[in-house]
Design a protein around this motif. Structure first.
Motif, mmCIF file in Angstrom:
data_model
loop_
_atom_site.group_PDB
_atom_site.id
_atom_site.type_symbol
_atom_site.label_atom_id
_atom_site.label_comp_id
_atom_site.label_asym_id
_atom_site.label_seq_id
_atom_site.Cartn_x
_atom_site.Cartn_y
_atom_site.Cartn_z
ATOM 1 N N ARG A 32 3.317 -9.497 -40.124
ATOM 2 C CA ARG A 32 2.358 -8.556 -39.033
ATOM 3 C C ARG A 32 3.152 -7.785 -38.167
ATOM 4 N N ASN A 33 4.259 -8.377 -37.599
ATOM 5 C CA ASN A 33 4.984 -7.870 -36.762
ATOM 6 C C ASN A 33 5.830 -6.621 -37.233
ATOM 7 N N LEU A 34 6.415 -6.912 -38.642
ATOM 8 C CA LEU A 34 6.969 -5.562 -39.561
ATOM 9 C C LEU A 34 5.910 -4.475 -39.626
ATOM 10 N N ILE A 35 4.859 -4.781 -39.998
ATOM 11 C CA ILE A 35 3.875 -3.803 -40.036
ATOM 12 C C ILE A 35 3.766 -2.892 -38.748
ATOM 13 N N ASN A 36 3.372 -3.747 -37.858
ATOM 14 C CA ASN A 36 3.079 -3.081 -36.313
ATOM 15 C C ASN A 36 4.350 -2.269 -36.017
ATOM 16 N N GLU A 37 5.550 -2.632 -36.386
ATOM 17 C CA GLU A 37 6.706 -1.870 -36.011
ATOM 18 C C GLU A 37 7.101 -0.539 -36.886
ATOM 19 N N GLY A 38 6.216 -0.784 -38.283
ATOM 20 C CA GLY A 38 6.357 0.378 -39.207
ATOM 21 C C GLY A 38 7.470 0.203 -40.221
ATOM 22 N N GLU A 39 7.924 -1.066 -40.250
ATOM 23 C CA GLU A 39 9.037 -1.448 -41.120
ATOM 24 C C GLU A 39 8.696 -1.883 -42.460
ATOM 25 N N GLU A 40 7.365 -2.317 -42.490
ATOM 26 C CA GLU A 40 6.748 -2.882 -43.669
ATOM 27 C C GLU A 40 5.925 -1.775 -44.289
ATOM 28 N N GLY A 41 6.020 -1.975 -45.688
ATOM 29 C CA GLY A 41 5.349 -0.825 -46.328
ATOM 30 C C GLY A 41 3.812 -0.802 -46.274
ATOM 31 N N SER A 42 3.535 -0.348 -44.971
ATOM 32 C CA SER A 42 2.218 -0.112 -44.630
ATOM 33 C C SER A 42 1.843 1.226 -45.408
ATOM 34 N N PRO A 43 0.715 1.432 -45.775
ATOM 35 C CA PRO A 43 0.210 2.388 -46.627
ATOM 36 C C PRO A 43 0.080 3.519 -45.986
ATOM 37 N N VAL A 44 0.500 4.895 -46.350
ATOM 38 C CA VAL A 44 0.379 6.158 -45.726
ATOM 39 C C VAL A 44 -0.526 7.086 -46.435
#
Length: 150
Positions: free
Chosen positions: A13-25
């Motif tokens: 969750r922290n990685l997603i929030n920081e934009g480092e995890e492959g969050s969908p664009v």
């Protein structure tokens, strides 16, 4: 064991929030340049596609919605059922907004060129009817008359 699982989820969750995890664009949030993304088409072809797209974008909102697609298919001489129109949109709607953007409109012709459209699909009908208009022979005026005749 439950602590490790919870820690892993928290870390993700922290990685997603920081934009480092492959969050969908979403495709609609990226800058779109048809000339660089659709290199298989000439500038003239893309401009012709844009003119056609703009013609049927009656609401001038840069999208072709269900009713505008219905009108387009009727004008092309290939009317579709409501369900078929929805399926046509679903087939290229990458951002799931139930509308066709210009980029998604170009995807129809990319898929057609690659042989990825089924012949019983409404998108195939759209492609075939659009292909009938040779703007080089007809000119823009001839294409306009063709659409009005249909």
């Amino acid at each position: 064991m439950a602590t490790d699982e919870l820690a892993a989820k928290l870390n993700r969750r922290n990685l997603i929030n920081e934009g480092e995890e492959g969050s969908p664009v979403l495709p609609s949030t990226t800058v779109f340049n048809p000339y660089t993304e659709f290199k298989e088409f000439t500038r003239k072809q893309i401009q012709d596609f844009q003119k056609t797209f703009n013609k049927y974008d009656v609401g001038k909102d840069k999208f072709i919605d269900l009713m505008e697609l219905k009108l387009m298919m009727e004008k092309l001489g290939a009317p579709q059922t409501h369900v078929s129109l929805k399926n046509m949109i679903k087939e290229v709607d990458e951002d799931f907004d139930d509308k066709i953007s210009f980029r998604e409109f170009l995807l129809i012709f990319r898929k057609a060129a690659a042989g990825e459209l089924q012949e019983d699909s409404g998108l195939y009908d759209l492609y075939k009817n659009m292909e009938e208009i040779d703007v080089d022979v007809e000119g823009v005026k001839g294409a306009k008359n063709f659409f009005q005749a249909k």
